[in-house]
Design a protein around this motif. Structure first.
Motif, PDB file in Angstrom:
ATOM      1  N   VAL A 153       8.759  82.250 -17.089  1.00  0.00           N
ATOM      2  CA  VAL A 153       9.864  82.307 -16.240  1.00  0.00           C
ATOM      3  C   VAL A 153      10.306  80.991 -15.098  1.00  0.00           C
ATOM      4  O   VAL A 153      11.040  81.000 -14.754  1.00  0.00           O
ATOM      5  CB  VAL A 153      10.242  83.648 -15.785  1.00  0.00           C
ATOM      6  N   GLU A 154       8.930  80.650 -14.732  1.00  0.00           N
ATOM      7  CA  GLU A 154       8.854  79.711 -13.573  1.00  0.00           C
ATOM      8  C   GLU A 154       9.353  78.599 -13.981  1.00  0.00           C
ATOM      9  O   GLU A 154       9.607  77.620 -13.133  1.00  0.00           O
ATOM     10  CB  GLU A 154       7.726  79.737 -12.998  1.00  0.00           C
ATOM     11  N   THR A 186       2.463  88.241 -25.684  1.00  0.00           N
ATOM     12  CA  THR A 186       1.516  89.251 -26.151  1.00  0.00           C
ATOM     13  C   THR A 186       2.107  90.638 -25.908  1.00  0.00           C
ATOM     14  O   THR A 186       1.611  91.419 -26.100  1.00  0.00           O
ATOM     15  CB  THR A 186       0.157  89.103 -25.532  1.00  0.00           C
ATOM     16  N   GLY A 187       3.113  90.725 -25.097  1.00  0.00           N
ATOM     17  CA  GLY A 187       3.697  91.974 -24.699  1.00  0.00           C
ATOM     18  C   GLY A 187       5.119  91.924 -24.290  1.00  0.00           C
ATOM     19  O   GLY A 187       5.864  91.311 -25.206  1.00  0.00           O
ATOM     20  N   TRP A 188       5.842  92.631 -23.481  1.00  0.00           N
ATOM     21  CA  TRP A 188       7.254  92.514 -23.307  1.00  0.00           C
ATOM     22  C   TRP A 188       7.649  92.341 -21.769  1.00  0.00           C
ATOM     23  O   TRP A 188       8.948  92.310 -21.471  1.00  0.00           O
ATOM     24  CB  TRP A 188       7.725  93.940 -23.687  1.00  0.00           C
ATOM     25  N   THR A 189       6.734  92.129 -20.782  1.00  0.00           N
ATOM     26  CA  THR A 189       7.360  92.205 -19.563  1.00  0.00           C
ATOM     27  C   THR A 189       7.227  90.763 -18.845  1.00  0.00           C
ATOM     28  O   THR A 189       7.554  90.361 -17.912  1.00  0.00           O
ATOM     29  CB  THR A 189       5.958  92.643 -18.641  1.00  0.00           C
ATOM     30  N   GLU A 190       7.027  89.559 -19.854  1.00  0.00           N
ATOM     31  CA  GLU A 190       7.063  88.465 -19.344  1.00  0.00           C
ATOM     32  C   GLU A 190       8.139  87.326 -19.766  1.00  0.00           C
ATOM     33  O   GLU A 190       8.146  86.244 -19.418  1.00  0.00           O
ATOM     34  CB  GLU A 190       5.629  87.752 -19.883  1.00  0.00           C
ATOM     35  N   TYR A 191       9.401  87.904 -20.313  1.00  0.00           N
ATOM     36  CA  TYR A 191      10.641  87.185 -20.537  1.00  0.00           C
ATOM     37  C   TYR A 191      11.688  88.023 -20.270  1.00  0.00           C
ATOM     38  O   TYR A 191      12.414  88.370 -21.138  1.00  0.00           O
ATOM     39  CB  TYR A 191      10.542  86.743 -22.060  1.00  0.00           C
ATOM     40  N   PRO A 192      11.990  88.425 -19.083  1.00  0.00           N
ATOM     41  CA  PRO A 192      13.157  89.168 -18.630  1.00  0.00           C
ATOM     42  C   PRO A 192      14.303  88.454 -19.185  1.00  0.00           C
ATOM     43  O   PRO A 192      14.534  87.266 -18.692  1.00  0.00           O
ATOM     44  CB  PRO A 192      13.102  89.601 -17.394  1.00  0.00           C
ATOM     45  N   LEU A 193      15.395  89.118 -19.941  1.00  0.00           N
ATOM     46  CA  LEU A 193      16.321  88.263 -20.512  1.00  0.00           C
ATOM     47  C   LEU A 193      17.369  87.668 -19.461  1.00  0.00           C
ATOM     48  O   LEU A 193      17.818  86.680 -19.774  1.00  0.00           O
ATOM     49  CB  LEU A 193      17.031  89.324 -21.494  1.00  0.00           C
ATOM     50  N   ALA A 194      17.417  88.429 -18.316  1.00  0.00           N
ATOM     51  CA  ALA A 194      18.400  87.872 -17.356  1.00  0.00           C
ATOM     52  C   ALA A 194      18.044  86.643 -16.667  1.00  0.00           C
ATOM     53  O   ALA A 194      18.715  85.729 -16.219  1.00  0.00           O
ATOM     54  CB  ALA A 194      18.568  88.943 -16.302  1.00  0.00           C
ATOM     55  N   LYS A 195      16.615  86.538 -16.673  1.00  0.00           N
ATOM     56  CA  LYS A 195      16.142  85.098 -15.945  1.00  0.00           C
ATOM     57  C   LYS A 195      15.652  84.030 -16.967  1.00  0.00           C
ATOM     58  O   LYS A 195      15.890  82.954 -16.843  1.00  0.00           O
ATOM     59  CB  LYS A 195      14.707  85.508 -15.551  1.00  0.00           C
ATOM     60  N   VAL A 196      15.556  84.373 -18.460  1.00  0.00           N
ATOM     61  CA  VAL A 196      15.423  83.184 -19.418  1.00  0.00           C
ATOM     62  C   VAL A 196      16.911  83.138 -20.107  1.00  0.00           C
ATOM     63  O   VAL A 196      16.847  82.086 -20.766  1.00  0.00           O
ATOM     64  CB  VAL A 196      14.353  83.572 -20.332  1.00  0.00           C
ATOM     65  N   ALA A 197      17.922  84.005 -19.551  1.00  0.00           N
ATOM     66  CA  ALA A 197      19.068  83.420 -20.311  1.00  0.00           C
ATOM     67  C   ALA A 197      19.883  82.295 -20.254  1.00  0.00           C
ATOM     68  O   ALA A 197      20.624  81.738 -21.006  1.00  0.00           O
ATOM     69  CB  ALA A 197      20.218  84.646 -19.801  1.00  0.00           C
ATOM     70  N   PRO A 198      19.372  81.363 -18.884  1.00  0.00           N
ATOM     71  CA  PRO A 198      20.144  80.128 -18.681  1.00  0.00           C
ATOM     72  C   PRO A 198      19.650  79.135 -19.926  1.00  0.00           C
ATOM     73  O   PRO A 198      20.218  78.070 -20.249  1.00  0.00           O
ATOM     74  CB  PRO A 198      19.485  79.731 -17.490  1.00  0.00           C
TER      75      PRO A 198
END
Length: 385
Positions: free
Chosen positions: A119-120, A141-153
């Motif tokens: 995300v950074e 490997t999980g689900w907490t590292e790609y919050p959709l609001a942050k990767v949506a751009p």
């Protein structure tokens, strides 16, 4: 390939990635530059010295070959840009050393790496993409590292594709967990707090969550289509993950469904081999029926397609009951490819088979054996009002 023994689900994922990238690259590179983004590059559990069983090396090989072939055909060299992100220091160093030789900007092939949280890197990735056609691959490997609001751009382009590994096997274990922090950790990929109230009440909780994820992804990326492929565990009849695919173009959806079918047939054979190997290890003997069992597993995918076609027929008749003047075939195709694990040829067969039974009007003969994009599919009652 021995590198995928006991990793058959990874092989299926890589089969889909390779197949779809090939379809995409050979089409896109004729008109646009392409940018491939791998958010969680690894390598993880690689069994080869050259990392040929990793997503980043598969992508580099496919894109380099596509660029070469298209240049030979057109004498135009479209640019390929690859961005690889990895937060683990040890994995990053391995990945960096492996991909560095591919960075040849003088040949229109650029490779950029990032050490840190995915995300950074979003702002840097957008700059790197520029005006290219982006394909984003998110395989965490999980689900907490790609919050959709942050990767949506990364999805905010007129043309864009995304593949996300939805870790169903892990997520489904925590859906009823008493710890509110764990439940809240799913908020960023399921549309925010209160996601439990947004689940489809007609479905079991696991499948309902996977459906909500696709709906959330579709809204976040403003995708025209979002579908998913279930990949089962190697030796168990339950899903390990779903590979979700988002696109803004019907052509992409059609290509993905073709690749999916091939991948699932291959995965069925590989799972059969894995089950045979596990059984034989326990019995300390070699199976005499391995080939037969593999064929049976492979055939089961075609049985599934037949089941999906039967459901599609019911759906089409319901659609036509609400549209007595008919529906243009591409509208039928859109609905069917999103609702079912079917290819375009299967949807055409659905129309043909219903026409033979007298339930829809044959509006495509004598001009052709099957409907075309602009054929109007009409209920049979329209013939005899």
């Amino acid at each position: 390939m021995t590198a995928y023994i006991d990793r058959e689900q990874t092989k299926a994922k890589h089969f889909i990635l390779r197949g779809y990238l090939q379809e995409l690259a050979y089409k896109v590179l004729r008109s646009w530059d392409i940018a491939y983004v791998d958010g969680f590059s690894g390598p993880w559990e690689s069994k080869t010295a050259d990392f040929s069983d990793t997503s980043f090396m598969i992508a580099l090989g496919v894109l380099k070959e596509a660029q070469r072939i298209i240049y030979e055909q057109t004498r135009e060299r479209r640019k390929v840009r690859c961005f690889f992100s990895e937060k683990s220091a040890s994995a990053y160093q391995k990945m960096f050393a492996a991909v560095a030789p591919f960075h040849r900007p003088e040949e229109g092939f650029e490779v950029k790496t990032f050490h840190g949280e995915f995300v950074e890197a979003v702002g840097e990735i957008r700059t790197f993409i520029g005006t290219a056609f982006p394909l984003v691959f998110i395989d965490p490997t999980g689900w907490t590292e790609y919050p959709l609001a942050k990767v949506a751009p990364l999805f905010a382009y007129a043309k864009c594709e995304v593949l996300i590994n939805f870790m169903y096997g892990h997520i489904s274990r925590f859906l009823t967990h008493p710890d509110e922090r764990i439940i809240a950790s799913l908020d960023p990929i399921l549309g925010g707090p209160g996601w439990q109230e947004r689940l489809d009440p007609t479905m079991k909780k696991g499948p309902a969550v996977e459906k909500l994820f696709r709906e959330t992804l579709k809204a976040a990326g403003k995708f025209g289509y979002v579908v998913s492929t279930r990949i089962d565990k190697s030796t168990e009849e339950r899903p390990h993950f779903f590979l979700a695919y988002g696109t803004k173009d019907r052509a992409g959806l059609k290509a993905f469904r073709e690749t999916e079918y091939k991948a699932l047939r291959e995965h069925a054979k590989n799972r059969s081999a894995a089950m045979t190997r596990k059984r034989d290890d326990r019995a300390n003997m070699a199976s005499l029926f391995a080939d037969f069992e593999a064929e049976q597993k492979e055939a089961s995918i075609d049985d599934l397609v037949d089941e999906q076609k039967a459901l599609a027929k019911e759906m089409l008749l319901e659609m036509l009951s609400a549209a007595p003047d008919g529906i243009v075939f591409v509208g039928v195709l859109d609905a069917m490819l999103q609702a079912f694990m079917l290819r375009e040829t299967n949807v055409k067969d659905v129309c043909v088979e219903l026409a033979k039974k007298g339930k829809v009007e044959n509006t495509w003969s004598p001009g052709g054996r099957k409907p075309t994009d602009h054929t109007v599919i009409k209920p049979a009652s329209a013939q005899n009002p």
